[in-house]
Write a protein that holds these residues in place. Structure first.
Motif, mmCIF file in Angstrom:
data_model
loop_
_atom_site.group_PDB
_atom_site.id
_atom_site.type_symbol
_atom_site.label_atom_id
_atom_site.label_comp_id
_atom_site.label_asym_id
_atom_site.label_seq_id
_atom_site.Cartn_x
_atom_site.Cartn_y
_atom_site.Cartn_z
ATOM 1 N N LYS A 80 -4.471 0.021 7.252
ATOM 2 C CA LYS A 80 -4.451 0.121 5.791
ATOM 3 C C LYS A 80 -5.528 1.065 5.264
ATOM 4 C CE LYS A 80 -2.667 -4.585 5.403
ATOM 5 N NZ LYS A 80 -2.926 -5.959 4.915
ATOM 6 N N ARG A 115 -5.400 4.441 2.870
ATOM 7 C CA ARG A 115 -4.258 4.319 1.973
ATOM 8 C C ARG A 115 -4.736 3.814 0.612
ATOM 9 N NH1 ARG A 115 0.637 4.663 4.337
ATOM 10 N NH2 ARG A 115 1.648 3.198 2.891
ATOM 11 N N TYR A 116 -3.802 3.438 -0.240
ATOM 12 C CA TYR A 116 -4.124 3.006 -1.604
ATOM 13 C C TYR A 116 -3.324 1.753 -1.939
ATOM 14 C CZ TYR A 116 -6.126 7.681 -2.121
ATOM 15 O OH TYR A 116 -6.878 8.823 -1.954
ATOM 16 N N ILE A 117 -3.912 0.894 -2.773
ATOM 17 C CA ILE A 117 -3.181 -0.273 -3.247
ATOM 18 C C ILE A 117 -2.007 0.194 -4.098
ATOM 19 C CG2 ILE A 117 -3.272 -2.363 -4.666
ATOM 20 C CD1 ILE A 117 -4.810 -2.694 -2.117
ATOM 21 N N ALA A 129 -6.452 -5.953 1.246
ATOM 22 C CA ALA A 129 -5.323 -5.067 0.930
ATOM 23 C C ALA A 129 -4.019 -5.662 1.446
ATOM 24 C CB ALA A 129 -5.561 -3.688 1.535
ATOM 25 N N THR A 151 0.839 -1.200 0.000
ATOM 26 C CA THR A 151 0.000 0.000 0.000
ATOM 27 C C THR A 151 0.871 1.246 0.000
ATOM 28 O OG1 THR A 151 -0.133 0.187 2.425
ATOM 29 C CG2 THR A 151 -1.764 -1.237 1.336
ATOM 30 N N THR A 163 -2.462 -7.183 -3.695
ATOM 31 C CA THR A 163 -1.711 -6.210 -4.489
ATOM 32 C C THR A 163 -1.100 -6.865 -5.712
ATOM 33 O OG1 THR A 163 -1.232 -4.849 -2.541
ATOM 34 C CG2 THR A 163 0.221 -4.585 -4.444
#
Length: 404
Positions: free
Chosen positions: A332, A335-337, A304, A29, A309
């Motif tokens: 997590k 947040r972003y992948i 996640a 992430t 990912t």
């Protein structure tokens, strides 16, 4: 002329590359402040050794990654206490990531335990529970110090270290030194056959450097004077191995090795076929999700983690296909992948948005049905990516077939 790569384990076997997942991000992430910055990526390619059958990451060995913490290991306490008859005059040497609960129970039974844990937080947690802990990793240097100390173990708990270690031979040499002649080594490893049969390509990660069949493990330990004595199947496609210095193998060892030979795990063709199936999975999953989006359907995903990912990046599923990812891990959320930059939210987002479909990234449908009954009740459906993309029509797992 292209240089032939050789096995890190046997040192002489030629590696046959069979799976390339492309250049994947090194982290799972990223934060919002990192979205505009270039991400560090590395090619992830997996090979098979023609000599010793070990499946491993191609390229130079990385630094040792921390082995994951073990949960309470099912049935192991009973076997250690009853089959090995451990008592106050026995020593259990537990290596990094060992279950704190298992060590606590062994100590309650009067068994002497020494825990080697280089990870600072785990070392501190074990010491706080009264477990005799040394902030050390078992390697050639520290093994020499243990030998000078006269410390030899009746049982060594190795857990998943062989999967993560960058120096397999050094670890095996150390185990032979610290193990009594009558002692046993216990380890639990993901079973590469089960992983391949379920087409779980996303489980190949930068951290896990080696993937064992029973035959590959047998070849490795024999080179160091150890014998496989027993193999036990565990849940979630793991096997538990018992090793010792004496040749007294139970029938389970021969059974697994004969099965592997019959299936062709000793040859490259088995692994190349796996790679062709993974390419078909990628194409089918992209086609399914693209079709759903073209029909106006909304798709979210769950998970996640490193496996999720890897799957999203390998298939190429970004925000044009996946609206968001949900995960129960609060660290997590927000947040972003990595790589595809799909935002991550908590469980609440699923019911707030009620997407038509939830793509399960390495999670069991039954587990997810228990977690999100309201989502299913409202008409949401699960999509499983592996072993082949399917839409689940009911929480019980009945499928709408979209391909084979």
């Amino acid at each position: 002329m292209k240089k032939v790569k050789t096995c890190r384990s046997c040192g002489s076997g030629e590696l046959v590359p069979f799976l390339s997942l492309g250049r994947l991000p090194l982290s799972s992430t990223v934060g919002a402040d990192q979205l505009a910055s270039p991400e560090e990526r590395r090619s992830l390619e997996v090979g098979f050794c023609k000599r010793c059958s070990l499946v491993q990451l191609m390229g130079d060995a990385a630094e040792d990654s921390p082995a994951p913490a073990q949960p309470e290991q099912e049935g192991l306490l009973e076997r250690l206490m009853h089959s090995y008859r451990l008592g106050s005059h026995h020593l259990v040497l537990a290596l990094e990531g060992s279950s704190l609960e298992l060590m606590r129970q062994l100590m309650q039974a009067g068994v002497r335990v020494v825990y080697l844990e280089p990870h600072p937080e785990r070392s501190k947690a074990a010491s706080s529970k009264g477990i005799p802990t040394r902030h050390k990793r078992l390697d050639r240097h520290y093994t020499h110090l243990l030998r000078e100390e006269g410390l030899q173990a009746d049982v060594v708990l190795v857990n998943q270290l062989l999967t993560y270690s960058s120096d397999l031979n050094g670890l095996l040499e150390s185990l032979v030194v610290v193990l009594k002649d009558t002692g046993s080594v216990v380890m639990e490893l993901p079973y590469v056959r089960a992983l391949l049969e379920a087409r779980q390509f996303e489980h190949f990660t930068y951290q896990q450097q080696h993937y064992f069949s029973v035959s590959a493990l047998h070849a490795l330990v024999r080179r160091h004077g150890l014998w496989l004595q027993r193999v036990e199947p565990l849940s979630e496609d793991y096997l538990r191995y018992y090793l010792g210095k004496t040749r007294q193998a139970e029938s389970s060892v021969g059974w697994y090795m004969e099965e592997e030979q019959a299936l062709g795990l000793g040859g490259a063709a088995y692994y190349l076929e796996f790679a062709s199936r993974i390419a078909a999975v990628r194409e089918a999953l992209m086609a399914l999700l693209t079709e759903l989006r073209a029909r106006g359907r909304r798709v979210a995903a769950y998970g996640a983690n490193a496996q999720g990912t890897a799957l999203l990046n390998y298939v190429g599923l970004g925000r044009e296909v996946i609206d968001f990812v949900v995960d129960s891990d609060a660290s997590k959320q927000g947040r972003y992948i990595a790589g595809v930059h799909v935002p991550i939210y908590g469980d609440h987002k699923l019911l707030e948005e009620q997407p038509d479909y939830l793509l399960l990234l390495s999670h069991q449908p039954g587990e997810m049905a228990s977690r999100y009954p309201e989502y299913l009740k409202r008409g949401g459906k699960f999509i499983v990516a592996l072993p082949y993309p399917d839409i689940l029509n009911t929480p019980l797992g009945h499928k709408i077939q979209i391909g084979t």
